[in-house]
Write a protein that holds these residues in place. Structure first.
Motif, mmCIF file in Angstrom:
data_model
loop_
_atom_site.group_PDB
_atom_site.id
_atom_site.type_symbol
_atom_site.label_atom_id
_atom_site.label_comp_id
_atom_site.label_asym_id
_atom_site.label_seq_id
_atom_site.Cartn_x
_atom_site.Cartn_y
_atom_site.Cartn_z
ATOM 1 N N ASP A 104 -102.254 16.291 -78.602
ATOM 2 C CA ASP A 104 -101.943 15.529 -77.828
ATOM 3 C C ASP A 104 -101.039 14.368 -78.302
ATOM 4 O OD1 ASP A 104 -103.857 14.278 -79.472
ATOM 5 O OD2 ASP A 104 -105.086 13.332 -78.120
ATOM 6 N N VAL A 105 -100.358 14.677 -79.397
ATOM 7 C CA VAL A 105 -99.540 13.493 -80.158
ATOM 8 C C VAL A 105 -97.849 13.860 -79.733
ATOM 9 C CG1 VAL A 105 -98.545 12.712 -82.210
ATOM 10 C CG2 VAL A 105 -100.962 13.449 -81.983
ATOM 11 N N ILE A 106 -97.393 12.785 -79.183
ATOM 12 C CA ILE A 106 -95.812 13.078 -78.947
ATOM 13 C C ILE A 106 -95.157 12.177 -79.776
ATOM 14 C CG2 ILE A 106 -94.205 12.343 -77.175
ATOM 15 C CD1 ILE A 106 -96.336 12.812 -74.905
ATOM 16 N N ASN A 107 -94.293 12.946 -80.625
ATOM 17 C CA ASN A 107 -93.365 12.370 -81.573
ATOM 18 C C ASN A 107 -92.010 11.565 -81.028
ATOM 19 O OD1 ASN A 107 -92.191 11.812 -84.017
ATOM 20 N ND2 ASN A 107 -91.122 13.693 -84.386
ATOM 21 N N HIS A 108 -92.398 10.502 -80.410
ATOM 22 C CA HIS A 108 -91.513 9.680 -79.518
ATOM 23 C C HIS A 108 -92.053 8.599 -79.236
ATOM 24 C CE1 HIS A 108 -87.662 9.311 -77.569
ATOM 25 N NE2 HIS A 108 -87.442 10.687 -77.440
ATOM 26 N N PHE A 109 -91.325 7.565 -78.748
ATOM 27 C CA PHE A 109 -91.609 6.386 -78.188
ATOM 28 C C PHE A 109 -91.618 6.309 -76.535
ATOM 29 C CE2 PHE A 109 -87.238 6.212 -79.083
ATOM 30 C CZ PHE A 109 -86.558 5.562 -77.711
ATOM 31 N N LEU A 110 -91.286 7.424 -75.833
ATOM 32 C CA LEU A 110 -91.434 7.610 -74.540
ATOM 33 C C LEU A 110 -91.868 9.080 -74.275
ATOM 34 C CD1 LEU A 110 -88.622 9.353 -73.790
ATOM 35 C CD2 LEU A 110 -87.594 6.958 -74.069
ATOM 36 N N CYS A 111 -92.118 9.149 -72.906
ATOM 37 C CA CYS A 111 -92.383 10.736 -72.355
ATOM 38 C C CYS A 111 -91.096 11.169 -71.988
ATOM 39 C CB CYS A 111 -93.411 10.556 -71.398
ATOM 40 S SG CYS A 111 -95.049 9.985 -71.880
ATOM 41 N N ASP A 112 -90.650 12.144 -72.596
ATOM 42 C CA ASP A 112 -89.575 12.783 -72.176
ATOM 43 C C ASP A 112 -89.672 14.311 -72.040
ATOM 44 O OD1 ASP A 112 -89.934 13.671 -74.771
ATOM 45 O OD2 ASP A 112 -87.580 13.819 -75.065
ATOM 46 N N ILE A 113 -88.902 15.122 -71.290
ATOM 47 C CA ILE A 113 -89.304 16.408 -70.935
ATOM 48 C C ILE A 113 -89.358 17.443 -71.949
ATOM 49 C CG2 ILE A 113 -86.559 17.222 -70.675
ATOM 50 C CD1 ILE A 113 -89.792 18.002 -68.315
ATOM 51 N N ASP A 114 -88.660 17.250 -73.222
ATOM 52 C CA ASP A 114 -88.822 18.141 -74.397
ATOM 53 C C ASP A 114 -90.137 17.952 -74.909
ATOM 54 O OD1 ASP A 114 -86.575 19.276 -74.009
ATOM 55 O OD2 ASP A 114 -85.373 17.797 -75.596
ATOM 56 N N SER A 115 -90.440 16.686 -75.156
ATOM 57 C CA SER A 115 -91.941 16.522 -75.541
ATOM 58 C C SER A 115 -93.147 17.149 -74.647
ATOM 59 C CB SER A 115 -92.182 14.850 -75.654
ATOM 60 O OG SER A 115 -91.273 14.583 -76.476
ATOM 61 N N CYS A 116 -92.869 16.933 -73.370
ATOM 62 C CA CYS A 116 -93.733 17.769 -72.656
ATOM 63 C C CYS A 116 -93.917 19.303 -72.764
ATOM 64 C CB CYS A 116 -93.603 17.402 -71.169
ATOM 65 S SG CYS A 116 -94.079 15.746 -70.730
ATOM 66 N N LEU A 117 -92.708 19.771 -72.812
ATOM 67 C CA LEU A 117 -92.419 21.257 -72.974
ATOM 68 C C LEU A 117 -93.232 21.712 -74.192
ATOM 69 C CD1 LEU A 117 -89.139 22.048 -71.643
ATOM 70 C CD2 LEU A 117 -90.984 22.200 -70.444
ATOM 71 N N ALA A 118 -92.928 20.820 -75.213
ATOM 72 C CA ALA A 118 -93.426 21.072 -76.611
ATOM 73 C C ALA A 118 -95.081 21.260 -76.703
ATOM 74 C CB ALA A 118 -92.994 20.237 -77.858
ATOM 75 N N LEU A 119 -95.578 20.521 -76.065
ATOM 76 C CA LEU A 119 -97.018 20.295 -76.308
ATOM 77 C C LEU A 119 -97.768 20.802 -75.121
ATOM 78 C CD1 LEU A 119 -97.486 16.398 -76.485
ATOM 79 C CD2 LEU A 119 -97.597 18.204 -78.249
ATOM 80 N N SER A 120 -97.206 21.586 -74.196
ATOM 81 C CA SER A 120 -97.893 22.325 -73.039
ATOM 82 C C SER A 120 -98.277 23.801 -73.510
ATOM 83 C CB SER A 120 -96.831 22.693 -71.915
ATOM 84 O OG SER A 120 -97.530 23.430 -70.826
ATOM 85 N N CYS A 121 -99.566 24.044 -73.101
ATOM 86 C CA CYS A 121 -100.013 25.214 -73.410
ATOM 87 C C CYS A 121 -99.906 26.429 -72.501
ATOM 88 C CB CYS A 121 -101.436 25.433 -73.963
ATOM 89 S SG CYS A 121 -102.610 24.579 -72.829
ATOM 90 N N SER A 122 -99.286 26.218 -71.085
ATOM 91 C CA SER A 122 -98.969 26.988 -70.256
ATOM 92 C C SER A 122 -97.720 27.439 -70.493
ATOM 93 C CB SER A 122 -99.332 26.308 -68.955
ATOM 94 O OG SER A 122 -98.537 25.171 -68.550
ATOM 95 N N ASP A 123 -97.219 28.232 -69.408
ATOM 96 C CA ASP A 123 -95.928 28.876 -69.074
ATOM 97 C C ASP A 123 -94.822 27.926 -68.790
ATOM 98 O OD1 ASP A 123 -93.567 30.399 -69.278
ATOM 99 O OD2 ASP A 123 -94.067 31.491 -67.287
ATOM 100 N N THR A 124 -93.893 27.394 -69.919
ATOM 101 C CA THR A 124 -92.809 26.302 -69.521
ATOM 102 C C THR A 124 -91.640 26.769 -68.891
ATOM 103 O OG1 THR A 124 -92.172 26.407 -71.755
ATOM 104 C CG2 THR A 124 -94.058 24.928 -71.281
#
Length: 314
Positions: A179-199
């Motif tokens: 659940d760790v995002i290597n960023h200071f904001l939520c961007d689309i790449d971070s969400c895609l990198a952390l998702s465990c479903s089909d992106t």
């Protein structure tokens, strides 16, 4: 082992409901220094962009379509940087490192929508300069106040509608950990990198939305400037050429900075592996560019400088 744990979490129905933003790594002193820089730049951004809006509002000689679009851009920049900097400061200070999935999705939708609106606004401003330089005698009838309002309104509606599908698909993603995002904001790449479903649907939608918004608006801007440059080169007087080019040089500078960083971030077939590099470019896009734009338009525009001087005299 991590894939096995994620699979177990999916089977058990466990999902991540909030994320931890890492911000910028480093010592406490370095992070405090960054906080000071971010806070200073944010303050200057809000003041400078608000000043342009007030200046155009008060100066009757600036009540033209060009400055109407500039006011829209300045208003957008205030909210664009506001959606990033306050949260980023909290992340760097360690007081607000967590963010819920719903707030993360809202920030992502807000930033992408404003970014799309800026692309449309910049293309509209390029079209406005094309009409002003290529059809100077008919400009006032071609670009009237009604058309200006409709173009600005279309830019705002188009920007937010273009991201609606992308935000909806992102909201359907499942996050099982980490659940760790290597960023200071939520961007689309971070969400895609952390998702465990089909992106793949989100990546495909991101790519096509990027093509429609970024590339299409960039093409309109490029074509407009091709005609602008062609018309300027046909002018026989050197003074006339300089005068014509000075009316669009500020906008051209802003366009170059904005599209360069935006294309790097979003026009790609899949998520970037280098999230650290994305973080740097995002900092430039969301913090530095909104600060530079009002100064570029002020320093490279004689009408704005004249109105600014008159305002200070009053």
């Amino acid at each position: 082992q991590m894939d096995l744990n994620i699979w177990k979490d999916m089977v058990n129905g466990t999902s991540v409901e909030e994320f931890i933003l890492l911000g910028f790594p480093g010592t406490w002193q370095s992070r405090v220094s960054l906080v000071v820089v971010f806070a200073l730049m944010y303050t200057l951004t809000v003041i400078s962009n608000a000043s342009i809006i007030a200046l155009v509002w008060r100066s009757s000689n600036l009540h033209t379509p060009m400055y109407f679009f500039l006011c829209n851009l300045s208003f957008l920049e205030i909210w664009y940087t506001t959606g990033v900097v306050p949260k980023a400061i909290g992340v760097m200070l360690g007081t607000s490192q967590t963010i819920s999935f719903s707030v993360c999705l809202l920030q992502l939708f807000f930033l992408l929508s404003l970014g799309s609106t800026e692309c449309f606004l910049l293309s509209v401003m390029a079209y406005d300069r094309y009409l002003a330089i290529c059809y100077p005698l008919r400009y006032s009838s071609l670009m009237n106040s009604v058309l200006s309002v409709w173009l600005a309104l279309g830019s705002w509606l188009g920007g937010f509608l273009a991201i609606s599908l992308l935000a909806f698909l992102t909201s359907r993603l499942t996050f099982c950990g980490p659940d760790v995002i290597n960023h200071f904001l939520c961007d689309i790449d971070s969400c895609l990198a952390l998702s465990c479903s089909d992106t793949w649907p989100v990546e495909l939608a991101t790519f096509f939305v990027s093509i429609i918004v970024v590339v299409a608006s960039c093409v309109v801007t490029l074509v407009s400037y091709m005609y602008i440059i062609s018309s300027i080169l046909k002018l026989q007087s050197v003074h006339s050429r300089k005068k014509a080019f000075s009316t669009c040089s500020a906008h051209l500078s802003v366009v170059t900075i904005w599209y360069g960083s935006t294309m790097f971030l979003y026009v790609k077939p899949s998520a970037q592996n280098s999230l650290d590099l994305n973080k740097i470019v995002n900092t430039f896009n969301t913090v530095v560019t909104p600060l530079l734009n009002p100064f570029i338009y002020t320093l490279r525009n004689k009408e704005v400088k004249l109105a600014l001087g008159q305002a200070f005299q009053k």
